[in-house]
Design a protein around this motif. Structure first.
Motif, PDB file in Angstrom:
ATOM      1  N   UNK A   1      74.425   3.389 -51.643  1.00  0.00           N
ATOM      2  CA  UNK A   1      73.329   2.506 -50.839  1.00  0.00           C
ATOM      3  C   UNK A   1      73.731   2.479 -49.588  1.00  0.00           C
TER       4      UNK A   1
ATOM      5  N   UNK B   1      72.009  -0.753 -44.259  1.00  0.00           N
ATOM      6  CA  UNK B   1      70.853  -0.983 -43.339  1.00  0.00           C
ATOM      7  C   UNK B   1      70.976  -0.987 -41.895  1.00  0.00           C
TER       8      UNK B   1
ATOM      9  N   UNK C   1      70.702   2.569 -40.942  1.00  0.00           N
ATOM     10  CA  UNK C   1      69.135   2.954 -41.016  1.00  0.00           C
ATOM     11  C   UNK C   1      68.425   2.614 -39.848  1.00  0.00           C
TER      12      UNK C   1
ATOM     13  N   UNK D   1      66.423   4.614 -36.922  1.00  0.00           N
ATOM     14  CA  UNK D   1      65.056   4.369 -36.949  1.00  0.00           C
ATOM     15  C   UNK D   1      64.544   4.188 -35.416  1.00  0.00           C
ATOM     16  N   UNK D   2      65.516   3.561 -34.750  1.00  0.00           N
ATOM     17  CA  UNK D   2      64.995   3.311 -33.378  1.00  0.00           C
ATOM     18  C   UNK D   2      65.101   4.488 -32.571  1.00  0.00           C
TER      19      UNK D   2
ATOM     20  N   UNK E   1      64.539   7.546 -33.638  1.00  0.00           N
ATOM     21  CA  UNK E   1      63.206   8.096 -34.100  1.00  0.00           C
ATOM     22  C   UNK E   1      61.997   7.571 -33.276  1.00  0.00           C
ATOM     23  N   UNK E   2      61.843   6.257 -33.212  1.00  0.00           N
ATOM     24  CA  UNK E   2      61.160   5.714 -32.230  1.00  0.00           C
ATOM     25  C   UNK E   2      60.946   6.072 -31.144  1.00  0.00           C
TER      26      UNK E   2
ATOM     27  N   UNK F   1      59.805   9.742 -30.569  1.00  0.00           N
ATOM     28  CA  UNK F   1      58.230   9.733 -30.634  1.00  0.00           C
ATOM     29  C   UNK F   1      57.694   9.562 -29.422  1.00  0.00           C
TER      30      UNK F   1
ATOM     31  N   UNK G   1      57.960  11.952 -26.912  1.00  0.00           N
ATOM     32  CA  UNK G   1      57.195  13.037 -27.107  1.00  0.00           C
ATOM     33  C   UNK G   1      55.984  13.238 -26.483  1.00  0.00           C
TER      34      UNK G   1
ATOM     35  N   UNK H   1      46.096 -10.220 -41.078  1.00  0.00           N
ATOM     36  CA  UNK H   1      47.420 -10.706 -40.756  1.00  0.00           C
ATOM     37  C   UNK H   1      47.750 -12.144 -40.203  1.00  0.00           C
TER      38      UNK H   1
ATOM     39  N   UNK I   1      49.155 -15.186 -42.009  1.00  0.00           N
ATOM     40  CA  UNK I   1      50.264 -16.129 -41.381  1.00  0.00           C
ATOM     41  C   UNK I   1      49.535 -17.578 -41.516  1.00  0.00           C
TER      42      UNK I   1
ATOM     43  N   UNK J   1      54.136 -15.368 -31.676  1.00  0.00           N
ATOM     44  CA  UNK J   1      54.879 -14.595 -32.778  1.00  0.00           C
ATOM     45  C   UNK J   1      54.014 -13.655 -33.478  1.00  0.00           C
ATOM     46  N   UNK J   2      52.763 -14.143 -33.753  1.00  0.00           N
ATOM     47  CA  UNK J   2      51.910 -13.126 -34.431  1.00  0.00           C
ATOM     48  C   UNK J   2      51.161 -12.201 -33.494  1.00  0.00           C
TER      49      UNK J   2
ATOM     50  N   UNK K   1      52.730 -10.032 -29.628  1.00  0.00           N
ATOM     51  CA  UNK K   1      53.183  -8.463 -29.689  1.00  0.00           C
ATOM     52  C   UNK K   1      52.103  -7.371 -29.933  1.00  0.00           C
TER      53      UNK K   1
ATOM     54  N   UNK L   1      48.674  13.184 -34.206  1.00  0.00           N
ATOM     55  CA  UNK L   1      48.841  13.445 -35.439  1.00  0.00           C
ATOM     56  C   UNK L   1      48.699  12.152 -36.271  1.00  0.00           C
TER      57      UNK L   1
END
Lengths: 337, 330, 298
Positions: free
Chosen positions: C1, C4, C7, C11-12, C14-15, C18, C21, C189, C193, C206-207, C210, C298
């Motif tokens: 496992x 997290x 992971x 992820x950050x 990778x962001x 991108x 790029x 979304x 909420x 909050x919703x 961002x 892409x």
């Protein structure tokens, strides 16, 4: 006697529409007189084409909007009598919704974990680790893994997003889930997975589903009862078996005839409907289906029909009531379906 | 000689994460007056393949093929000017979203006559009569008054009919319909499909129908090409395909339909279509195939009688199902 | 496992990869970014790299031309002004003030603008009309003129100039935020909420907020450069930073009379403004290309 989870009587929803600077606003009758009972563990499918009012019905049931008139009671509580905040908050938790567009129903800037925990943050007093635990449990239930917790929605496929949406809908342990075309935007193979998930969850948690769809083959599989709507009015309401083997209303027959099937006879005769669905702002007088119906007569043009019981279906149709439709049915329609 | 001949078409896209093969070695040949359906789910490359044929892909796409001939002319070697003479005139395409396919700033009449004017020259207004004729052909009532209508004043079904009218205006030999009825209601869908077949017969056109809806294919097509993740896995006549699918994916796809469910649960295909970053080794369907063998995981399959599979399903060659757990999409 | 936390770190990465790029696809944006970083470093380490004190006057070396011209001195790289102060040192220290001005202006106008825009978009009705009419009024008057009015009321000085300019920039942020809010308000979304019982405050901040950030970030970057220009303009008019503060616009103002006889005293501050504003604009363009999803290929 078991009480129905949802009791709807003659639900109506009108929207005022401005029609010019000095003219009075017109009335858009999005929903005109829907009634049904829904029990726990059952699925009511609401079927119809665009403009038939099924999305409006979904919004009324989910308490996003209030009906213009009619009675709606959820789990025994009549909505018109609800005044104080805590009662309405409790009610809100009992009905949750899954939306059609898997890409739009999740906030793109929030992580999945936060999306799932949001209802818990708002409605319960759980601390952070308890919330996280509940969210992870729910993710497990819908077939997602722990490592997905920290990811953003755009990293998931359509099918996975719908699973997340389902998980979010279930996290407050509702009794009713309104599903507004939940699988229409998904591929066939993913559709099957999500439908299976919904069926399993319904069995496990005794959920009542209001399943809105235009896809009759999916409805045939998942529904217990089917309500067919046209231009805001219900036209036929019966159990699934009866509807698909013996549809009574001309619109239902046309709908079934138009639905393509894999196991088909190529040169079967289809019931062709002329024209298109009229605008709900200016509906035809009398029975709203009369401009496109082959059985329309004078009564159909003047008075709207009422839902009445014929054999095992409730149908709103003058031709049926006046038995004008019986003779044609046996010879022609059997070969069309 | 077939009207359209494509051999070994491959399309690669340059992306932030490297090169992505959207279409991998597709062979397709279409005769005149034939109705062919290209079936696949999202990510199968069905739209990309036809857009490559039309030359409508963005600059990030690299199209390569052994052969891409239309009516004897080589499409690969053409420059843009020569291609424009064919596209829209001999090959036409209609798209999925009828409301957004038409330019919202111009009337229907303007857009119709514009098409005619572009390909046949002359003054735009002289084509008004022909425009009315076309609208009548596609079943739009009160055609003369509709010439002055704007797209937003028409319903989805009407817009799609106008699109069809525009695309048959120049009497093309090949009409490509990319999910033409997906955004429409069921009763309108039936009308539009019927219209397409009628026009195909009356105008001697070949029709390529791109869709993900197997039921629509069963009702309309003569021949079917099945795509999966850019690969062409099966190509057969419609009757044969639906009664005796030979590729495991086709069989699984048909079994997953609600119509073919036995019992409460549907026969779902476990797993998901591979994305850019998780392409399996060997046969692309092997992670989800219930007949998978070791060879499938190691070697790319060869095409045998139109089926891209090491063990095409047949009555005598069907291997026993290997145990595959219900893998949820990850 | 998998852990997290591990992971999410990758992820950050990778962001960011991108994002880089798309950002680096524009060579000019990268060049602008490098220059901007240089200016920031210059401002941070001004005390260290500056060869002289900015306020130190070398009376015998007044109006000395730049080092590469006849009569120039190597110790005064870009020459000196009328009071014998080293131009290069003053420009280096001036970068601090210009960057400060840009930051304060953008932070002030962005926060007020976002707040008003969210409320206007979410509530609608009379509150929306009121806010938008006030913003329309502010926009109707030319920005610099309005800033002058405010400074005249508040009194001259760098801080007052920054507040005044911030007020004139607020309407554009209000409009951007309101437009985004109106679009996002109808999304599923937000409805979801609401169904979960979210209150208006939560929905707004909050919703919805961002999802409005991308155009705001781009506008903020461009406002940064315009703020530097406007601060310089106010300084030039004598209403902004007061002498002996080495703010670039003030530098030009105090050496106004020497424009013909000692042109280096006004040219180099001008070039500094030009290059800084250009760099920020290039970075803003690059940011828009990187953040605008419609342009993503892409």
């Amino acid at each position: 006697m078991i009480q129905p989870i949802i009791k709807a009587r003659d639900l109506q929803k009108h929207y005022p529409v401005k029609s010019g600077f000095l003219k009075p606003s017109q009335n858009l009758r999005a929903l005109a007189g829907v009634s049904f009972d829904l029990y726990a563990g059952q699925t009511l499918a609401v079927v119809g084409e665009s403009g038939c009012g099924k999305s409006t019905l979904a919004r009324l049931l989910a308490m996003i909007e209030e009906p213009t008139s009619g009675r709606l009671s959820i789990d025994g509580v009549d909505l018109t009598e609800v005044n104080n905040k805590s009662l309405s908050k409790g009610l809100r938790q009992k009905v949750q919704m899954v939306f059609q567009d898997p890409f739009g129903s999740l906030n793109p800037r929030h992580k999945i974990g936060d999306i799932l925990q949001e209802p818990l943050v708002i409605n319960t007093g759980l601390n952070a680790s308890e919330r996280r635990q509940k969210a992870l449990e729910m993710m497990n239930l819908v077939g997602l893994r722990e490592e997905h917790f920290q990811r953003y929605p755009h990293m998931f496929s359509g099918g996975q997003r719908q699973r997340i949406a389902i998980a979010r809908a279930l996290i407050l342990k509702p009794k009713v889930v309104v599903l507004d075309e939940p699988v229409s935007a998904l591929d066939v193979s993913i559709q099957a997975q999500v439908i299976n998930l919904l069926i399993e969850l319904q069995q496990e948690l005794s959920l009542a589903y209001v399943f809105i769809s235009h896809d009759l083959s999916v409805v045939r599989h998942i529904a217990d009862e089917v309500l067919v709507m046209y231009l805001g009015r219900p036209v036929e309401h019966s159990s699934k078996e009866v509807l698909f083997s013996n549809p009574q209303h001309p619109y239902t027959q046309a709908l079934l005839s138009a639905t393509p099937q894999v196991a088909t006879q190529r040169d079967r005769q289809r019931i062709k409907l002329k024209g298109e669905m009229p605008s709900p702002i200016d509906p035809p007088s009398g029975c709203v289906f009369n401009p496109r119906c082959q059985y329309a007569n004078q009564d159909c043009l003047t008075t709207p029909p009422v839902m009445e019981l014929y054999n095992e279906s409730r149908v709103a149709c003058w031709a049926l009531k006046q038995r004008r439709i019986g003779e044609l049915k046996n010879s022609q329609t059997k070969s069309m379906l | 000689m077939p009207l359209l001949e494509i051999v070994n078409l491959t399309v690669d896209f340059a992306t932030a994460n490297g090169s992505f093969r959207a279409v991998d070695s597709i062979d397709l040949s279409i005769d005149e007056r034939e109705i062919v359906a290209i079936v696949g789910e999202s990510g199968s490359g069905k739209s990309v393949a036809m857009l490559a044929l039309m030359g409508l892909l963005p600059w990030t796409a690299t199209v390569s093929a052994d052969c891409m001939r239309f009516d004897g002319q080589d499409l690969l070697g053409m420059n843009d000017k020569q291609r424009r003479k064919i596209i829209g005139k001999d090959i036409s395409m209609i798209f999925q979203e009828p409301m957004t396919s038409l330019n919202p700033c111009f009337t229907i009449g303007y857009q119709l006559t514009e098409v005619l004017c572009q390909h046949f020259g002359g003054r735009r207004r002289s084509y008004n009569n022909r425009a009315v004729e076309l609208l009548q052909q596609v079943g739009i009532p009160a055609a003369e008054t509709r010439l002055n209508a704007y797209p937003h004043q028409l319903s989805g079904g009407m817009c799609q009919r106008v699109m069809i009218a525009m695309m048959i205006a120049c009497q093309p030999k090949l009409l490509i319909a990319d999910e033409p009825t997906t955004a429409l209601d069921v009763t309108i869908q039936a009308q539009i499909l019927e219209l397409l077949v009628e026009l195909q017969q009356n105008n001697n056109m070949a029709l390529v129908l791109i869709t993900h809806d197997m039921a629509v294919v069963a009702e309309t097509a003569e021949r079917v090409v099945v795509l999966y993740a850019g690969w062409q896995v099966e190509q057969r006549s419609a009757l044969d395909l639906f009664s005796n699918p030979r590729h495991p994916y086709t069989e699984a796809l048909l079994n997953a339909l609600p119509e073919r469910a036995q019992g409460k649960l549907l026969n779902a295909i476990p797993g998901v279509v591979p994305g850019q970053l998780d392409r399996p080794k060997g046969c692309i369907f092997n992670p989800r195939c219930c007949y998978v063998q070791d060879l499938c995981r190691q070697q790319l399959p060869e095409r045998q009688e139109g089926v891209l599979c090491h063990y095409p399903l047949e009555l005598d060659l069907k291997p026993s199902r290997s145990s595959q757990d219900m893998v949820t999409d990850s | 496992m998998k852990n997290p936390i591990v992971v999410s770190k990758s992820l950050r990465v990778q962001q960011w990869r991108e994002f880089w790029f798309y950002f680096s696809a524009s060579k000019t944006a990268v060049a602008g970014l490098i220059f901007l970083i240089g200016v920031v470093l210059m401002a941070l380490f001004a005390d260290v790299i500056s060869p002289h004190e900015p306020a130190e006057q070398y009376r015998q070396f007044a109006k000395v031309p730049p080092a590469w011209k006849d009569g120039g001195q190597i110790q005064f790289l870009l020459g000196t002004d009328y009071a014998g102060r080293d131009m290069w040192s003053r420009i280096i220290h001036g970068s601090r003030l210009s960057l400060l001005a840009g930051c304060v202006v953008v932070v002030l106008s962005l926060s007020i603008g976002v707040l008003l825009g969210l409320v206007a978009g979410y509530r609608g009705g009379w509150l929306d009309s009121l806010i938008m009419r006030v913003m329309d009024t502010i926009m109707a008057v030319p920005g610099l003129l309005m800033a002058l009015v405010f400074v005249a009321i508040l009194g001259p000085g760098l801080l007052n100039a920054m507040v005044a300019i911030a007020i004139t920039y607020t309407p554009s942020f209000v409009r951007l935020t309101r437009a985004s809010t109106l679009t996002e308000l109808n999304r599923d979304y937000v409805t979801a909420s609401k169904m979960a019982g979210a209150r208006p405050m939560r929905l707004m901040f909050i919703s919805i907020l961002p999802n409005c950030m991308a155009p705001l970030i781009v506008q903020g970057t461009l406002s940064f450069s315009t703020a530097i220009l406007d601060t310089a303009a106010l300084g030039f008019l004598g209403m902004g930073a007061q002498a002996p503060m080495p703010e670039w616009g003030t530098l030009i103002a105090e050496n106004r009379d020497l424009m013909l006889s000692a042109p280096w005293t006004v040219t180099f501050p001008g070039i500094a403004i030009l290059l800084a504003v250009l760099a920020i604009n290039l970075v803003g363009d690059g940011l828009r290309d990187a953040l605008d999803p419609k342009l993503k290929r892409s």
